[in-house]
Design an enzyme around this catalytic site. Structure first.
Site, PDB file in Angstrom:
ATOM      1  N   GLY A 114       0.756  -1.244   0.000  1.00  0.00           N
ATOM      2  CA  GLY A 114       0.000   0.000   0.000  1.00  0.00           C
ATOM      3  C   GLY A 114       0.782   1.287   0.000  1.00  0.00           C
ATOM      4  O   GLY A 114       0.213   2.361  -0.203  1.00  0.00           O
ATOM      5  N   ASP A 115       2.112   1.227   0.214  1.00  0.00           N
ATOM      6  CA  ASP A 115       2.892   2.470   0.283  1.00  0.00           C
ATOM      7  C   ASP A 115       4.328   2.226  -0.202  1.00  0.00           C
ATOM      8  O   ASP A 115       5.289   2.609   0.455  1.00  0.00           O
ATOM      9  CB  ASP A 115       2.893   3.019   1.708  1.00  0.00           C
ATOM     10  CG  ASP A 115       3.347   4.472   1.790  1.00  0.00           C
ATOM     11  OD1 ASP A 115       3.357   5.159   0.749  1.00  0.00           O
ATOM     12  OD2 ASP A 115       3.704   4.925   2.899  1.00  0.00           O
ATOM     13  N   LEU A 116       4.438   1.622  -1.372  1.00  0.00           N
ATOM     14  CA  LEU A 116       5.762   1.328  -1.915  1.00  0.00           C
ATOM     15  C   LEU A 116       6.360   2.582  -2.542  1.00  0.00           C
ATOM     16  O   LEU A 116       5.753   3.204  -3.414  1.00  0.00           O
ATOM     17  CB  LEU A 116       5.656   0.227  -2.980  1.00  0.00           C
ATOM     18  CG  LEU A 116       6.956  -0.125  -3.707  1.00  0.00           C
ATOM     19  CD1 LEU A 116       7.961  -0.755  -2.742  1.00  0.00           C
ATOM     20  CD2 LEU A 116       6.675  -1.061  -4.883  1.00  0.00           C
TER      21      LEU A 116
END
Length: 230
Positions: A114-116
């Site tokens: 979700g937050d790469l």
């Protein structure tokens, strides 16, 4: 040596109105689900002091991918040689492959990162990859939309599901060569400009085509209500 991640109630509100405490508890749940994977930090403990809560996590030796880009990128220098470009390209391709493997392991546990982005990828001294900062992670089938994200690796057109990670990985494939993917937040046409500029590097055949294909696939992924995000 450990890492303490602190959260205070009603502080750090994001665009969805979620506070830091809620996000910390989400990270705890995801790290427990991913326990045993070498590509995520080990969760060691959870503490409460007054109204503040803390996660005690493994301290990951190494530096972020963002740091490595700043130190290694050949275009920092005015006249990089062909060998400089080739050596960097080989290193960058290996890193991206390792990140893809790490994401696959996370997805196999039913979790979307979700937050790469480059600051959330740690590289250990031996080259192993560790993904950090799981407060935006969620279950694959969960009705959850990340409300935080790097503008160079996230788009409001993709709201949920593994397509969020697939889009970010495509951006990462480009960012290791041109770490200015934040420009794509202005218009999708910037992807064409950046992939054209990336031809300065000796990239393997089909590499840039894969970026374009992965971006298209991520954008075309249906949402949970059956509507396409494109």
């Amino acid at each position: 040596t450990v890492v303490l991640r602190e959260a205070r109630p009603l502080a750090g509100l994001d665009g969805a109105g979620t506070d830091a405490l809620t996000r910390l508890r989400r990270e705890e749940d995801m790290l427990r689900r991913l326990a045993g994977l070498d590509c995520v930090p080990r969760l060691l403990d959870r503490l409460t002091w007054w109204e503040h809560e803390f996660l005690v996590e493994e301290y990951v030796e190494g530096d972020t991918l963002q740091h490595h880009l700043a130190m290694r990128h050949p275009l920092i220098h005015p006249d990089p040689t062909d060998q400089d470009l080739a050596d960097y390209t080989a290193w960058a391709l290996d890193v991206v492959d390792r990140v893809e493997t790490a994401l696959s392991q996370v997805h196999a546990r039913g979790v979307v990162f979700g937050d790469l982005h480059t600051a959330n990828v740690m590289i250990r001294p031996d080259g192993r990859i560790v993904l950090v900062d799981f407060e935006q992670a969620y279950l694959t089938d969960e009705d959850f939309t990340p409300s935080l994200g790097d503008p160079g690796f996230a788009t409001p057109r993709i709201r949920r599901g593994p397509a969020v990670d697939r889009y970010a990985l495509a951006c990462l494939r480009l960012a290791v060569f041109l770490p200015i993917t934040q420009l794509t937040a202005l218009t999708d046409e910037k992807f064409h400009d950046l992939t054209t500029a990336a031809r300065r590097f000796p990239l393997p055949a089909g590499y840039l085509d894969r970026i374009r294909d992965d971006l298209h696939t991520a954008h075309a992924t249906p949402t949970t209500d059956g509507a396409a995000t494109t």
